[in-house]
Scaffold this motif. Structure first.
Motif, PDB file in Angstrom:
ATOM      1  N   ASN A 194       6.601   6.289 -10.099  1.00  0.00           N
ATOM      2  CA  ASN A 194       5.606   7.139 -10.758  1.00  0.00           C
ATOM      3  C   ASN A 194       5.492   6.740 -12.223  1.00  0.00           C
ATOM      4  O   ASN A 194       5.875   7.475 -13.132  1.00  0.00           O
ATOM      5  CB  ASN A 194       5.989   8.611 -10.629  1.00  0.00           C
ATOM      6  N   THR A 195       4.963   5.538 -12.451  1.00  0.00           N
ATOM      7  CA  THR A 195       4.900   4.988 -13.801  1.00  0.00           C
ATOM      8  C   THR A 195       3.485   4.604 -14.188  1.00  0.00           C
ATOM      9  O   THR A 195       3.101   4.731 -15.345  1.00  0.00           O
ATOM     10  CB  THR A 195       5.799   3.738 -13.907  1.00  0.00           C
ATOM     11  N   PHE A 196       2.666   4.149 -13.263  1.00  0.00           N
ATOM     12  CA  PHE A 196       1.307   3.673 -13.541  1.00  0.00           C
ATOM     13  C   PHE A 196       0.287   4.738 -13.139  1.00  0.00           C
ATOM     14  O   PHE A 196       0.501   5.492 -12.180  1.00  0.00           O
ATOM     15  CB  PHE A 196       1.028   2.376 -12.773  1.00  0.00           C
ATOM     16  N   ASP A 197      -0.820   4.742 -13.831  1.00  0.00           N
ATOM     17  CA  ASP A 197      -1.936   5.594 -13.406  1.00  0.00           C
ATOM     18  C   ASP A 197      -2.784   4.839 -12.398  1.00  0.00           C
ATOM     19  O   ASP A 197      -2.504   3.681 -12.050  1.00  0.00           O
ATOM     20  CB  ASP A 197      -2.753   6.048 -14.609  1.00  0.00           C
ATOM     21  N   ALA A 222      -2.846   0.859 -11.411  1.00  0.00           N
ATOM     22  CA  ALA A 222      -2.483   0.492 -10.041  1.00  0.00           C
ATOM     23  C   ALA A 222      -3.552  -0.386  -9.411  1.00  0.00           C
ATOM     24  O   ALA A 222      -3.243  -1.372  -8.728  1.00  0.00           O
ATOM     25  CB  ALA A 222      -2.268   1.756  -9.206  1.00  0.00           C
ATOM     26  N   ASN A 223      -4.841  -0.063  -9.625  1.00  0.00           N
ATOM     27  CA  ASN A 223      -5.922  -0.903  -9.088  1.00  0.00           C
ATOM     28  C   ASN A 223      -5.897  -2.295  -9.713  1.00  0.00           C
ATOM     29  O   ASN A 223      -6.157  -3.301  -9.042  1.00  0.00           O
ATOM     30  CB  ASN A 223      -7.268  -0.227  -9.340  1.00  0.00           C
ATOM     31  N   ALA A 224      -5.591  -2.356 -11.019  1.00  0.00           N
ATOM     32  CA  ALA A 224      -5.522  -3.665 -11.679  1.00  0.00           C
ATOM     33  C   ALA A 224      -4.367  -4.497 -11.110  1.00  0.00           C
ATOM     34  O   ALA A 224      -4.497  -5.725 -10.905  1.00  0.00           O
ATOM     35  CB  ALA A 224      -5.348  -3.482 -13.188  1.00  0.00           C
ATOM     36  N   ILE A 225      -3.234  -3.868 -10.832  1.00  0.00           N
ATOM     37  CA  ILE A 225      -2.090  -4.591 -10.254  1.00  0.00           C
ATOM     38  C   ILE A 225      -2.442  -5.104  -8.863  1.00  0.00           C
ATOM     39  O   ILE A 225      -2.123  -6.252  -8.505  1.00  0.00           O
ATOM     40  CB  ILE A 225      -0.863  -3.657 -10.212  1.00  0.00           C
ATOM     41  N   ILE A 226      -3.126  -4.275  -8.051  1.00  0.00           N
ATOM     42  CA  ILE A 226      -3.499  -4.696  -6.691  1.00  0.00           C
ATOM     43  C   ILE A 226      -4.474  -5.864  -6.748  1.00  0.00           C
ATOM     44  O   ILE A 226      -4.368  -6.820  -5.976  1.00  0.00           O
ATOM     45  CB  ILE A 226      -4.096  -3.494  -5.926  1.00  0.00           C
ATOM     46  N   ASP A 227      -5.450  -5.803  -7.679  1.00  0.00           N
ATOM     47  CA  ASP A 227      -6.393  -6.921  -7.811  1.00  0.00           C
ATOM     48  C   ASP A 227      -5.677  -8.206  -8.209  1.00  0.00           C
ATOM     49  O   ASP A 227      -5.993  -9.299  -7.714  1.00  0.00           O
ATOM     50  CB  ASP A 227      -7.468  -6.573  -8.854  1.00  0.00           C
ATOM     51  N   TYR A 228      -4.716  -8.082  -9.113  1.00  0.00           N
ATOM     52  CA  TYR A 228      -3.966  -9.264  -9.547  1.00  0.00           C
ATOM     53  C   TYR A 228      -3.163  -9.866  -8.388  1.00  0.00           C
ATOM     54  O   TYR A 228      -3.156 -11.092  -8.181  1.00  0.00           O
ATOM     55  CB  TYR A 228      -3.027  -8.896 -10.696  1.00  0.00           C
ATOM     56  N   GLY A 264       0.820  -1.221   0.000  1.00  0.00           N
ATOM     57  CA  GLY A 264       0.000   0.000   0.000  1.00  0.00           C
ATOM     58  C   GLY A 264       0.843   1.256   0.000  1.00  0.00           C
ATOM     59  O   GLY A 264       0.521   2.236  -0.704  1.00  0.00           O
ATOM     60  N   GLU A 265       1.934   1.257   0.771  1.00  0.00           N
ATOM     61  CA  GLU A 265       2.808   2.429   0.802  1.00  0.00           C
ATOM     62  C   GLU A 265       3.485   2.650  -0.550  1.00  0.00           C
ATOM     63  O   GLU A 265       3.645   3.797  -0.998  1.00  0.00           O
ATOM     64  CB  GLU A 265       3.863   2.256   1.889  1.00  0.00           C
TER      65      GLU A 265
END
Length: 208
Positions: A55-58, A62-68, A37-38
């Motif tokens: 500072n690379t993903f929007d 970022a939400n898609a990466i967290i879901d994965y 999360g940090e």
């Protein structure tokens, strides 16, 4: 997600760091989620640009990466922890064999059977060397042969010189007769013994 090359590199680095937290730092599930999360908070568009590394993903990416990560790594967190920290039985896929080489004659091991090896190997490596007496006898015999050996070389002479075919036939006939006579006598003795046995059985049957 159609990530660029840089985004794919950052994503793989993120996966490697999550595994590093578990394998090396032995982080608990809660601590690793908190660390994620940090890190993901640093990529928001409204966040200060203090750390440009992440500072690379929007926000959508970022939400898609967290879901994965939630349905893959964090859902099976206990399994990954078991892989890194639980001892497992070692499967032996081979065996080590020790082969002892037979020492020369005179050692603590007996010599191998003559039937198991060729005569050339036995006579060359295993057969004990001749004793001194045998060697002296052999030398004396050789000297005696040399002293009484005629000047002409007899190695090329035919051993049957002086004998006719009739002489050979008569010798073979005599030997054959002697052998057949002995065999005939032996057969007659065995037949006589069997005949006496059969007669004794017949007498017993008549009495019965």
């Amino acid at each position: 997600m159609d990530f660029s090359i840089i985004q794919c590199s950052k994503f793989m680095t993120l996966l490697d760091m999550l595994l590093h937290n578990l394998k090396t730092l032995n982080m608990s599930l809660e601590d690793n989620i908190k660390w994620l999360g940090e890190v993901m908070a640093e990529i928001g568009p409204t966040h200060s640009q203090r750390i440009d590394e992440w500072n690379t993903f929007d926000v959508k990416q970022a939400n898609a990466i967290i879901d994965y990560l939630k349905m893959s790594f964090f859902q099976h967190y206990k399994l990954y922890k078991f892989i890194f920290y639980s001892t497992r039985e070692e499967i032996v896929i081979g065996t080590e064999q020790v082969i002892e080489i037979v020492n020369p004659a005179g050692g603590p091991f007996p010599s191998p059977l003559e039937e198991g090896i060729s005569f050339d190997i036995y006579s060359k490596f295993i057969e004990p060397p001749p004793t001194l007496d045998k060697e002296m006898k052999g030398v004396d015999q050789e000297q005696g042969h040399k002293e009484f050996q005629p000047e002409t070389d007899t190695s090329d002479m035919d051993p049957l010189v002086g004998f006719t075919i009739e002489d050979v036939k008569s010798v073979l006939a005599q030997v054959t007769d002697d052998i057949l006579t002995d065999i005939q006598i032996e057969i007659n003795e065995k037949l006589q013994i069997q005949e006496e046995g059969f007669n004794a059985r017949i007498e017993k049957l008549k009495k019965a």
